[in-house]
Design an enzyme around this catalytic site. Structure first.
Site, PDB file in Angstrom:
ATOM      1  N   HIS A 160      41.136  35.473  32.838  1.00  0.00           N
ATOM      2  CA  HIS A 160      42.394  35.233  32.101  1.00  0.00           C
ATOM      3  C   HIS A 160      42.324  33.998  31.205  1.00  0.00           C
ATOM      4  CE1 HIS A 160      44.393  38.419  34.211  1.00  0.00           C
ATOM      5  NE2 HIS A 160      44.231  37.862  35.397  1.00  0.00           N
ATOM      6  N   ASP A 196      38.301  44.310  37.181  1.00  0.00           N
ATOM      7  CA  ASP A 196      39.414  43.694  37.909  1.00  0.00           C
ATOM      8  C   ASP A 196      40.690  44.486  37.622  1.00  0.00           C
ATOM      9  OD1 ASP A 196      40.211  40.687  39.121  1.00  0.00           O
ATOM     10  OD2 ASP A 196      41.829  41.609  37.962  1.00  0.00           O
TER      11      ASP A 196
HETATM   12  C1  OKP Z   1      44.131  36.980  38.609  1.00  0.00           C
HETATM   13  B1  OKP Z   1      42.993  37.990  38.606  1.00  0.00           B
HETATM   14  C2  OKP Z   1      53.219  35.000  40.014  1.00  0.00           C
HETATM   15  C3  OKP Z   1      52.339  36.204  40.005  1.00  0.00           C
HETATM   16  C4  OKP Z   1      51.298  36.033  38.966  1.00  0.00           C
HETATM   17  C5  OKP Z   1      49.022  36.357  38.653  1.00  0.00           C
HETATM   18  C6  OKP Z   1      47.887  37.272  38.944  1.00  0.00           C
HETATM   19  C7  OKP Z   1      46.598  36.705  38.501  1.00  0.00           C
HETATM   20  C8  OKP Z   1      45.458  37.609  38.848  1.00  0.00           C
HETATM   21  N1  OKP Z   1      53.612  34.671  41.318  1.00  0.00           N
HETATM   22  N2  OKP Z   1      50.212  36.819  39.277  1.00  0.00           N
HETATM   23  O1  OKP Z   1      42.987  38.861  37.523  1.00  0.00           O
HETATM   24  O2  OKP Z   1      42.810  38.708  39.808  1.00  0.00           O
HETATM   25 ZN    ZN Z   2      42.986  40.535  39.077  1.00  0.00          ZN
END
Ligand code: OKP
Ligand code: ZN
Length: 343
Positions: A160, A196
């Site tokens: 990300h 992912d």
């Molecule tokens: C990272 B990876 C807020 C929820 C936000 C973020 C997910 C990030 C995933 N509480 N969620 O791609 O596995």
């Molecule tokens: Zn993820």
């Protein structure tokens, strides 16, 4: 297959996140990497190596220099401002605000260099980020030196993180760093295959106008899933990069049959691109029991992913990304790798 791992990841622990109005322990926690490491050992995947230390030159090939220079200063600035706990971004220069002037206040800078509150700092966070980067580059070196594949057991994850921002538990985009490093070492074309559950918005942004690095993502449809603001099927690259970015947004509830159709199409397009090396952004949050995701893959599916990637017949670098069902994260992640190796 060799694994590269650093215990320094564990200093990035105890971070908090906001879920439905409550500040709760972060899903992206140290036990994730430890459980994968233990499974690598118990499955006898191969030796586990410590990373070599790298300077930040390779990071600055895909990230803005001011962003990379900012990351190690976050915790010292936070402490100097008299704060403790976790440094979590909370104010962002969105439409209508000035996004071109970095302010002189650590809370403001956290927002300036992020797109959400998901990438937060504690005392050991920078050392963990740096170790994750070193892990990715060391594993990439193994592949360049002739290994058929290597596993970068990165934590924190990276996909990300964009050229100048963190978010979604990610700081340095380890897969993007490795892909660019392969190019700089003489590879003509590199493919990044991101499996992912979440769209790898950072990797897409970094390489969007590039024909020399193909980026393919299979992920929850951003109309309904994080990161929401990138990852649609019509995003196909820009300028010279047109046609070299491929997105497969999939609906909630997607299980193996439909997910595998997307993987098959992705692998055919990847093979047609004929890269010298493939970097796999390996998230296992597509799992049916993942606490923050909505796909329905089972543990039996992960070796099939690895086997399909192996059939590409390309040097392959696996870079760990997400996966939050910690009880099964080792089985699922290492399942991809043993599936790749054909046992
Ligand atoms: C990272 B990876 C807020 C929820 C936000 C973020 C997910 C990030 C995933 N509480 N969620 O791609 O596995
Ligand atoms: Zn993820």
């Amino acid at each position: 297959m060799k694994t590269v791992f650093s215990p320094l990841h564990a200093g990035h622990g105890g971070q908090m996140e906001l879920v439905a109005g409550a500040i709760v322990p972060g899903f992206e926690k140290p036990s994730r990497a430890e459980i994968i490491r233990k499974r690598v050992e118990s499955e006898k995947l191969g030796p586990i190596l410590a990373p070599e230390i790298h300077d930040l030159t390779a990071a600055k090939r895909v990230h803005a220099a001011d962003y990379i220079d900012f990351l190690p200063t976050v915790w010292p600035q936070w402490e100097a401002a008299g704060k403790s706990g976790s440094a979590i971004p909370f104010a962002w220069p969105t439409r209508g605000l000035r996004g071109d002037v970095p302010p002189r206040n650590i809370e403001a800078l956290l927002g300036f260099y992020s797109f959400d509150g998901g990438a937060s700092f504690v005392k050991g966070t920078w050392d963990a980020i740096k170790s994750s980067y070193d892990v990715a580059l060391t594993a990439a070196q193994l592949v360049k030196a002739g290994e058929r594949a290597a596993f970068a057991l990165c934590r924190p994850p990276g996909h990300h993180a964009g050229a100048a921002f963190m978010g979604g538990y990610c700081f340095i985009n380890n897969a993007a760093v490795a892909a660019q490093w392969f190019r700089d070492q003489g590879a003509t074309r590199v493919a990044v295959l991101d499996v992912d559950y979440h769209h790898g918005n950072g990797t897409q942004e970094i390489f969007y106008d590039r024909p020399d690095i193909q980026v393919i993502n299979l992920h929850g449809d951003p109309m309904t899933e994080y990161p929401f603001f990138l990852g649609h099927a019509d995003e196909r690259g820009a300028g010279a990069g047109e046609g070299f970015n491929l997105n497969y947004p999939l609906p909630f509830g997607t299980s193996w049959a439909k997910w595998n159709e997307a993987l098959e199409d992705a692998c055919q397009k990847l093979a047609a691109y004929a890269p010298d090396v493939v970097v796999v952004s390996l998230g296992v949050d597509t799992f049916e029991k993942d606490p923050i995701s909505q796909f329905k893959l089972t543990s039996a599916d992960y070796p099939k992913i690895g086997a399909r990637i192996a059939r590409l017949g390309l040097p392959s670098l696996f870079v760990m990304e997400g996966g939050y069902a910690v009880d099964e994260i080792g089985i699922n992640a290492v399942g991809v790798l043993t599936g790749f190796e054909g046992d």
